[in-house]
Design an enzyme around this catalytic site. Sequence first.
Site: not given
Ligand code: IMP
Length: 209
Positions: A10, A12, A68, A166
């Site tokens: 949500k 994102k 990703d 993060y």
């Molecule tokens: P994915 O792209 O959804 O596979 O995210 C990979 C990891 O990066 C997950 O643990 C997300 O919580 C983290 N992540 C993705 N985008 C962000 C961001 O903008 N800020 C902090 N963590 C992020």
Amino acid sequence: MKIVFATGNKGKLREAAEILGEGFELSSLQDVGIYEDVPETGNTLTANSLQKAQYVLEKCGCDCFADDTGLEVDALGGAPGVYTARYAGDDKDFNKNMDKVLYELARLQNESKVAASLGLKMKPFSRRARFKSVITLMVNGKPHFFEGTLEGVIAHEKSGNGGFGYDPIFIADEFPGMTLADISEEEKNDISHRGKALRAMAQWLAENK
Ligand code: IMP
């Protein structure tokens, strides 16, 4: 334009809707009946975002995009990188993930101090890190790729209640002394990895579709 964002996150979805603005009507995975985990078994961010977008295309036959994102920490040799979501285990617990990054950096920083006190020549310890996002846009069944990067450092402790993932341990160069979870959503979107990649995608769509 109606388009599916291949995410169930949500945080994102809200960010993307905010960044893309009124010309876009975004649907989530759940909105198009995809409730299972979308596979992401590639070795790179590009391979994973392509895999997610292809999966959605096969399921719903619609235009879609997938992102990703990886966090690269220099002192950890670029880890967690493509394993960012699962750095501390398959449960994808973001608190455990952040704790592991903080623990590893504290350990390495300590080792570096001990080495320096023994007079050993070592590279100065650095908390430098970056987020990288790769977006795959599927239009008429063809993939197009867009990237964005955000440079910064890893904080010494978690701070802030905003954002997701993060964010509480990442200090962007543009906002020294504050983590991404301390700044507003608007401020994050202006500088973020995903913001840059999404704006590049929106520009491509404006010029080509
Ligand atoms: P994915 O792209 O959804 O596979 O995210 C990979 C990891 O990066 C997950 O643990 C997300 O919580 C983290 N992540 C993705 N985008 C962000 C961001 O903008 N800020 C902090 N963590 C992020």
